[in-house]
Design an enzyme around this catalytic site. Structure first.
Site, PDB file in Angstrom:
ATOM      1  N   ALA A   1       0.804  -1.225   0.000  1.00 23.92           N
ATOM      2  CA  ALA A   1       0.000   0.000   0.000  1.00 23.92           C
ATOM      3  C   ALA A   1       0.836   1.275   0.000  1.00 23.92           C
ATOM      4  CB  ALA A   1      -0.936   0.004   1.207  1.00 23.92           C
ATOM      5  N   ASP A   2       2.172   1.155  -0.099  1.00 24.16           N
ATOM      6  CA  ASP A   2       3.027   2.351  -0.065  1.00 24.16           C
ATOM      7  C   ASP A   2       4.132   2.247  -1.117  1.00 24.16           C
ATOM      8  OD1 ASP A   2       3.730   4.833   0.895  1.00 24.16           O
ATOM      9  OD2 ASP A   2       5.027   4.044   2.482  1.00 24.16           O
ATOM     10  N   PRO A   3       3.748   2.148  -2.409  1.00 25.24           N
ATOM     11  CA  PRO A   3       4.748   1.940  -3.467  1.00 25.24           C
ATOM     12  C   PRO A   3       5.407   3.236  -3.943  1.00 25.24           C
ATOM     13  CG  PRO A   3       2.569   1.922  -4.431  1.00 25.24           C
ATOM     14  CD  PRO A   3       2.369   2.124  -2.948  1.00 25.24           C
TER      15      PRO A   3
END
Length: 379
Positions: free
Chosen positions: A97-99
């Site tokens: 969820a944090d690319p």
């Protein structure tokens, strides 16, 4: 709900044992993909406060000059990187969820290395199918279908003005009229859709908050690597495949089984519900005032649902039976192709004709005799 979702995610990021387990789950999901490198966890050197991972050597995904100097095809990289994200969402149901660029590296051979697995999200099968349907109905320029897809996806707590919602979505569709799904920019689309939902006091499920964030970040990364990149080019095939899977004979057969299980559960609960109703009546009962003109739309809707339910069950059983016949003998499938097509027509036409005839007959039966007013009250 969105604030609570982010609060829980941030709290989970502080537990490195959980992050290590997330890393191993991603490694298992991509074990057969040589294009992705998930670092190994050194558990003997890891605690809830210290996470020790295999070191990754590579170029940050947003270092365009270094990528060009290394001979990396940035257009191909954009497609591969967003393809990894789409696999996480639509196939695994478990996504990073944090690319942001600091968590993605390109190794010398072009392999994509991913780190930082503290912020993750999950998408169940039903939500994945709803997302796919939403994307396809948007590309098909069908405002009625898009309205139903949106209402299936969102959380509805109050009454909804469907006509106004359909008009607002129709205005949204006009902006993308004539454009294939590959040319749709997802970020602005999400922003406009959220604005429409807010006006109608609708909101997305909590698990969608991280997913929306992730899609916007992935699209931004792809556009930085390749200014002509469109996330829809990558999303489209996944959406089409998911919708096709929902209509497969196997899934239709599963739907019939679930329907039967739910019907059996209703039958089991019925005696208890009747006892509750009897107790209410014994305590003095209740009064209900209904107007015939208010009741009529409900009756029509219930009858339409019943018609579709029966037709769906019959059709699903026919499709499943034909699929088993074809799968059992490949030589027979070639020789029976014409016969199977004819059988589908023979079953489908009479079934549709029967449903139409039944609806017509009910409509005539419900026509009130002259002199009766639709304002008659029933007690």
């Amino acid at each position: 709900g969105m604030v609570e979702e982010f609060a829980q995610t941030l709290s989970a990021e502080l537990d490195y044992m959980r992050e290590g387990r997330n890393a191993e789950r991603f490694a298992a999901n991509f074990s057969s993909n040589p294009d992705v490198h998930i670092p190994r966890v050194f558990w003997e050197k890891t605690t809830s406060r210290v996470l020790t991972l295999e070191r990754i050597h590579g170029i940050k995904v947003d270092d365009l000059n270094a990528l060009d100097a290394a001979g990396i095809d940035r257009r191909d990289l954009a497609v591969r990187a967003t393809g990894v994200a789409c696999k996480m969402i639509f196939e695994d149901g478990f996504f990073h969820a944090d690319p942001h660029p600091g968590n993605l590296f390109v190794e010398s051979g072009g392999r994509i290395g991913i780190i930082d697995f503290g912020m993750v999200g999950e998408v169940d099968q039903q939500l994945r199918a709803q997302l796919a349907t939403l994307l396809l109905t948007l590309s098909q320029q069908d405002d009625d279908a898009l309205t139903e897809a949106v209402l299936d996806l969102v959380v509805v707590e109050n009454s909804v003005d469907r006509d106004q919602l359909r008009e607002d979505l129709a205005l949204l569709i006009i902006q993308y009229e004539g454009r294939p799904i590959g040319e749709i920019t997802v970020g602005p689309l999400i922003k406009e859709l959220l604005e429409i939902l807010r006006r109608h006091h609708l909101h997305l499920p909590r698990q969608m908050a991280l997913l929306v964030k992730m899609l916007v970040m992935v699209e931004g990364m792809g556009a930085r690597l390749d200014p002509e990149f469109h996330l829809g080019d990558v999303l489209g095939p996944y959406a089409q495949r998911l919708v096709a899977e929902r209509l497969s004979p196997t899934e239709l057969a599963k739907w019939v089984v679930r329907l039967g299980s739910e019907a059996a559960q209703v039958a089991m609960d019925l005696p208890e519900q009747l006892r509750h109703l009897s107790a209410i009546l014994d305590r003095g009962g209740f009064d209900a005032h209904l107007r015939a003109d208010e009741l009529e739309p409900l009756v029509k809707r219930a009858e339409r649902i019943g018609d579709r339910l029966v037709a769906g069950m019959v059709l699903a059983a026919v499709i499943d039976g034909l699929a088993h016949i074809v799968a059992s003998d490949q030589n027979r499938s070639r020789s029976l192709r014409a016969q199977l097509s004819a059988t589908g027509v023979v079953v489908g036409i009479p079934l549709g004709a029967f449903i139409g005839w039944a609806g017509l007959v009910r409509g005539r039966r419900r026509t009130p005799p002259e002199g009766n007013s639709s304002d008659d009250r029933w007690r």
